[in-house]
Design a protein around this motif. Structure first.
Motif, PDB file in Angstrom:
ATOM      1  N   GLU A   1       0.783  -1.212  -0.167  1.00 41.20           N
ATOM      2  CA  GLU A   1      -0.080   0.061  -0.081  1.00 41.20           C
ATOM      3  C   GLU A   1       0.874   1.352  -0.071  1.00 41.20           C
ATOM      4  OE1 GLU A   1      -0.239  -2.283   2.562  1.00 41.20           O
ATOM      5  OE2 GLU A   1      -1.613  -3.522   1.357  1.00 41.20           O
ATOM      6  N   GLY A   2       1.897   1.088   0.526  1.00 43.45           N
ATOM      7  CA  GLY A   2       2.974   2.403   0.555  1.00 43.45           C
ATOM      8  C   GLY A   2       3.926   2.622  -0.614  1.00 43.45           C
ATOM      9  N   GLY A   3       3.704   1.818  -1.713  1.00 43.14           N
ATOM     10  CA  GLY A   3       4.513   1.928  -2.721  1.00 43.14           C
ATOM     11  C   GLY A   3       5.864   1.246  -2.747  1.00 43.14           C
ATOM     12  N   ARG A   4       5.887   0.512  -1.728  1.00 42.21           N
ATOM     13  CA  ARG A   4       7.140  -0.058  -1.285  1.00 42.21           C
ATOM     14  C   ARG A   4       6.969  -1.524  -2.124  1.00 42.21           C
ATOM     15  NH1 ARG A   4       5.821   2.023   3.706  1.00 42.21           N
ATOM     16  NH2 ARG A   4       5.111  -0.149   3.958  1.00 42.21           N
ATOM     17  N   THR A   5       8.129  -2.103  -2.283  1.00 40.01           N
ATOM     18  CA  THR A   5       8.145  -3.380  -3.095  1.00 40.01           C
ATOM     19  C   THR A   5       8.623  -4.675  -2.033  1.00 40.01           C
ATOM     20  OG1 THR A   5      10.429  -3.393  -3.973  1.00 40.01           O
ATOM     21  CG2 THR A   5       8.611  -2.743  -5.377  1.00 40.01           C
ATOM     22  N   ARG A   6       8.054  -5.648  -1.987  1.00 40.84           N
ATOM     23  CA  ARG A   6       8.513  -6.688  -1.175  1.00 40.84           C
ATOM     24  C   ARG A   6       8.588  -7.972  -1.969  1.00 40.84           C
ATOM     25  NH1 ARG A   6       3.768  -9.487  -0.164  1.00 40.84           N
ATOM     26  NH2 ARG A   6       2.023  -8.159  -0.268  1.00 40.84           N
ATOM     27  N   ARG A   7       9.522  -8.754  -1.621  1.00 36.93           N
ATOM     28  CA  ARG A   7       9.475 -10.110  -2.352  1.00 36.93           C
ATOM     29  C   ARG A   7       8.217 -11.090  -2.020  1.00 36.93           C
ATOM     30  NH1 ARG A   7      15.280 -11.423  -3.924  1.00 36.93           N
ATOM     31  NH2 ARG A   7      14.305 -13.293  -4.853  1.00 36.93           N
ATOM     32  N   ARG A   8       7.816 -11.774  -2.873  1.00 35.98           N
ATOM     33  CA  ARG A   8       6.760 -12.653  -2.676  1.00 35.98           C
ATOM     34  C   ARG A   8       7.639 -14.027  -2.470  1.00 35.98           C
ATOM     35  NH1 ARG A   8       2.023 -13.030  -7.156  1.00 35.98           N
ATOM     36  NH2 ARG A   8       4.136 -13.276  -8.390  1.00 35.98           N
ATOM     37  N   ARG A   9       7.078 -14.765  -1.757  1.00 36.41           N
ATOM     38  CA  ARG A   9       7.707 -16.051  -1.587  1.00 36.41           C
ATOM     39  C   ARG A   9       7.170 -17.030  -2.400  1.00 36.41           C
ATOM     40  NH1 ARG A   9       8.351 -18.033   4.660  1.00 36.41           N
ATOM     41  NH2 ARG A   9      10.220 -16.862   5.053  1.00 36.41           N
ATOM     42  N   ARG A  10       7.863 -17.751  -2.933  1.00 35.10           N
ATOM     43  CA  ARG A  10       7.540 -19.303  -3.795  1.00 35.10           C
ATOM     44  C   ARG A  10       6.828 -20.225  -2.873  1.00 35.10           C
ATOM     45  NH1 ARG A  10      12.254 -20.191  -7.606  1.00 35.10           N
ATOM     46  NH2 ARG A  10      10.719 -21.355  -9.016  1.00 35.10           N
ATOM     47  N   ARG A  11       5.799 -20.869  -3.231  1.00 31.77           N
ATOM     48  CA  ARG A  11       5.075 -21.709  -2.592  1.00 31.77           C
ATOM     49  C   ARG A  11       6.006 -23.166  -2.656  1.00 31.77           C
ATOM     50  NH1 ARG A  11      -1.106 -21.803  -3.566  1.00 31.77           N
ATOM     51  NH2 ARG A  11      -0.735 -23.534  -2.051  1.00 31.77           N
ATOM     52  N   LEU A  12       5.920 -23.856  -1.511  1.00 29.90           N
ATOM     53  CA  LEU A  12       6.705 -25.122  -1.558  1.00 29.90           C
ATOM     54  C   LEU A  12       6.023 -26.262  -2.625  1.00 29.90           C
ATOM     55  CD1 LEU A  12       7.323 -25.916   2.088  1.00 29.90           C
ATOM     56  CD2 LEU A  12       8.849 -24.913   0.614  1.00 29.90           C
TER      57      LEU A  12
ATOM     58  N   ARG B   1      11.494 -31.294   2.511  1.00 34.82           N
ATOM     59  CA  ARG B   1      11.112 -30.989   3.944  1.00 34.82           C
ATOM     60  C   ARG B   1       9.909 -31.760   4.188  1.00 34.82           C
ATOM     61  NH1 ARG B   1      13.308 -26.627   1.773  1.00 34.82           N
ATOM     62  NH2 ARG B   1      14.572 -25.349   2.799  1.00 34.82           N
ATOM     63  N   ARG B   2       9.571 -32.247   5.577  1.00 36.12           N
ATOM     64  CA  ARG B   2       8.531 -32.836   5.922  1.00 36.12           C
ATOM     65  C   ARG B   2       7.454 -31.831   6.355  1.00 36.12           C
ATOM     66  NH1 ARG B   2       7.133 -37.633   4.982  1.00 36.12           N
ATOM     67  NH2 ARG B   2       8.676 -39.132   4.679  1.00 36.12           N
ATOM     68  N   VAL B   3       6.204 -31.878   5.998  1.00 33.97           N
ATOM     69  CA  VAL B   3       5.177 -31.095   6.410  1.00 33.97           C
ATOM     70  C   VAL B   3       4.320 -31.957   6.955  1.00 33.97           C
ATOM     71  CG1 VAL B   3       3.747 -28.956   6.054  1.00 33.97           C
ATOM     72  CG2 VAL B   3       5.872 -28.957   4.958  1.00 33.97           C
ATOM     73  N   GLY B   4       4.218 -32.346   8.109  1.00 29.30           N
ATOM     74  CA  GLY B   4       3.279 -33.429   8.812  1.00 29.30           C
ATOM     75  C   GLY B   4       3.983 -34.841   8.091  1.00 29.30           C
ATOM     76  N   ARG B   5       3.094 -35.136   7.459  1.00 26.97           N
ATOM     77  CA  ARG B   5       3.268 -36.692   6.877  1.00 26.97           C
ATOM     78  C   ARG B   5       3.793 -36.461   5.297  1.00 26.97           C
ATOM     79  NH1 ARG B   5      -1.891 -40.436   6.880  1.00 26.97           N
ATOM     80  NH2 ARG B   5      -1.620 -39.719   4.673  1.00 26.97           N
ATOM     81  N   HIS B   6       3.836 -35.230   4.864  1.00 26.93           N
ATOM     82  CA  HIS B   6       3.979 -35.047   3.382  1.00 26.93           C
ATOM     83  C   HIS B   6       5.227 -34.471   3.086  1.00 26.93           C
ATOM     84  CE1 HIS B   6      -0.186 -35.672   2.976  1.00 26.93           C
ATOM     85  NE2 HIS B   6      -0.464 -34.853   3.791  1.00 26.93           N
ATOM     86  N   LEU B   7       5.763 -34.670   1.962  1.00 24.31           N
ATOM     87  CA  LEU B   7       7.468 -34.003   1.281  1.00 24.31           C
ATOM     88  C   LEU B   7       6.980 -32.907   0.744  1.00 24.31           C
ATOM     89  CD1 LEU B   7       9.521 -37.223   0.153  1.00 24.31           C
ATOM     90  CD2 LEU B   7       9.597 -35.732   2.479  1.00 24.31           C
ATOM     91  N   ARG B   8       7.727 -31.662   0.949  1.00 28.94           N
ATOM     92  CA  ARG B   8       7.707 -30.493   0.153  1.00 28.94           C
ATOM     93  C   ARG B   8       9.116 -30.334  -0.268  1.00 28.94           C
ATOM     94  NH1 ARG B   8       3.311 -32.413  -0.214  1.00 28.94           N
ATOM     95  NH2 ARG B   8       1.262 -31.270   0.323  1.00 28.94           N
ATOM     96  N   TYR B   9       8.984 -29.678  -1.460  1.00 27.46           N
ATOM     97  CA  TYR B   9      10.334 -29.026  -1.860  1.00 27.46           C
ATOM     98  C   TYR B   9      10.259 -27.700  -2.050  1.00 27.46           C
ATOM     99  CZ  TYR B   9      11.146 -34.182  -3.289  1.00 27.46           C
ATOM    100  OH  TYR B   9      11.276 -35.315  -2.902  1.00 27.46           O
ATOM    101  N   SER B  10      11.248 -26.920  -1.766  1.00 26.74           N
ATOM    102  CA  SER B  10      11.519 -25.414  -2.065  1.00 26.74           C
ATOM    103  C   SER B  10      11.979 -25.398  -3.584  1.00 26.74           C
ATOM    104  CB  SER B  10      12.516 -24.767  -1.129  1.00 26.74           C
ATOM    105  OG  SER B  10      12.945 -23.744  -1.481  1.00 26.74           O
ATOM    106  N   TRP B  11      11.370 -24.595  -4.311  1.00 26.16           N
ATOM    107  CA  TRP B  11      11.549 -24.555  -5.667  1.00 26.16           C
ATOM    108  C   TRP B  11      13.182 -23.899  -5.691  1.00 26.16           C
ATOM    109  CZ3 TRP B  11       9.962 -27.023  -9.415  1.00 26.16           C
ATOM    110  CH2 TRP B  11       8.699 -27.313  -9.461  1.00 26.16           C
ATOM    111  N   GLU B  12      13.687 -23.032  -4.606  1.00 21.31           N
ATOM    112  CA  GLU B  12      15.076 -22.571  -4.601  1.00 21.31           C
ATOM    113  C   GLU B  12      16.078 -23.634  -4.524  1.00 21.31           C
ATOM    114  OE1 GLU B  12      12.518 -21.241  -2.750  1.00 21.31           O
ATOM    115  OE2 GLU B  12      12.554 -19.172  -3.772  1.00 21.31           O
ATOM    116  N   ASP B  13      15.624 -24.853  -3.638  1.00 25.09           N
ATOM    117  CA  ASP B  13      16.627 -25.994  -3.591  1.00 25.09           C
ATOM    118  C   ASP B  13      16.618 -26.766  -4.647  1.00 25.09           C
ATOM    119  OD1 ASP B  13      16.981 -25.255  -0.693  1.00 25.09           O
ATOM    120  OD2 ASP B  13      15.469 -26.480   0.267  1.00 25.09           O
ATOM    121  N   VAL B  14      15.455 -26.861  -5.277  1.00 25.94           N
ATOM    122  CA  VAL B  14      15.351 -27.554  -6.567  1.00 25.94           C
ATOM    123  C   VAL B  14      16.328 -26.895  -7.658  1.00 25.94           C
ATOM    124  CG1 VAL B  14      13.758 -28.299  -8.450  1.00 25.94           C
ATOM    125  CG2 VAL B  14      13.034 -28.501  -6.275  1.00 25.94           C
ATOM    126  N   ASP B  15      16.372 -25.740  -7.687  1.00 30.70           N
ATOM    127  CA  ASP B  15      17.143 -24.874  -8.454  1.00 30.70           C
ATOM    128  C   ASP B  15      18.675 -24.988  -8.387  1.00 30.70           C
ATOM    129  OD1 ASP B  15      14.921 -23.992  -9.925  1.00 30.70           O
ATOM    130  OD2 ASP B  15      14.852 -22.047  -8.939  1.00 30.70           O
TER     131      ASP B  15
END
Length: 75
Positions: free
Chosen positions: A10-21, A51-65
């Motif tokens: 709202e203030g015109g500043r920019t911020r990084r948006r996180r990529r989803r797992l 990474r484990r999220v509960g019973r599930h495996l999730r990957y960070s796209w940064e780690d994949v790259d």
């Protein structure tokens, strides 16, 4: 939803948006391999970090790259 970029607030500043797992099926499709291969790579310590999220495996796209770049550099 998996793209990383900058968004304005709202203030015109920019911020990084996180990529989803990512789920295993998305990472496997990206590499064009079966999900079982991705699980085998994980078991053997060869694939991208997951990474484990509960019973599930999730990957960070940064780690994949990072893993993909290092695998390409290794030959």
């Amino acid at each position: 939803d998996t793209m990383q970029g900058r968004v304005g607030d709202e203030g015109g500043r920019t911020r990084r948006r996180r990529r989803r797992l990512a789920k295993s099926n998305k990472v496997a499709a990206f590499h064009q391999v079966p999900v079982k291969t991705l699980y085998a790579w994980r078991y053997e310590g060869k694939g991208p970090r997951a990474r484990r999220v509960g019973r599930h495996l999730r990957y960070s796209w940064e780690d994949v790259d990072v893993w993909l770049a290092s695998a390409a550099a290794d030959g």
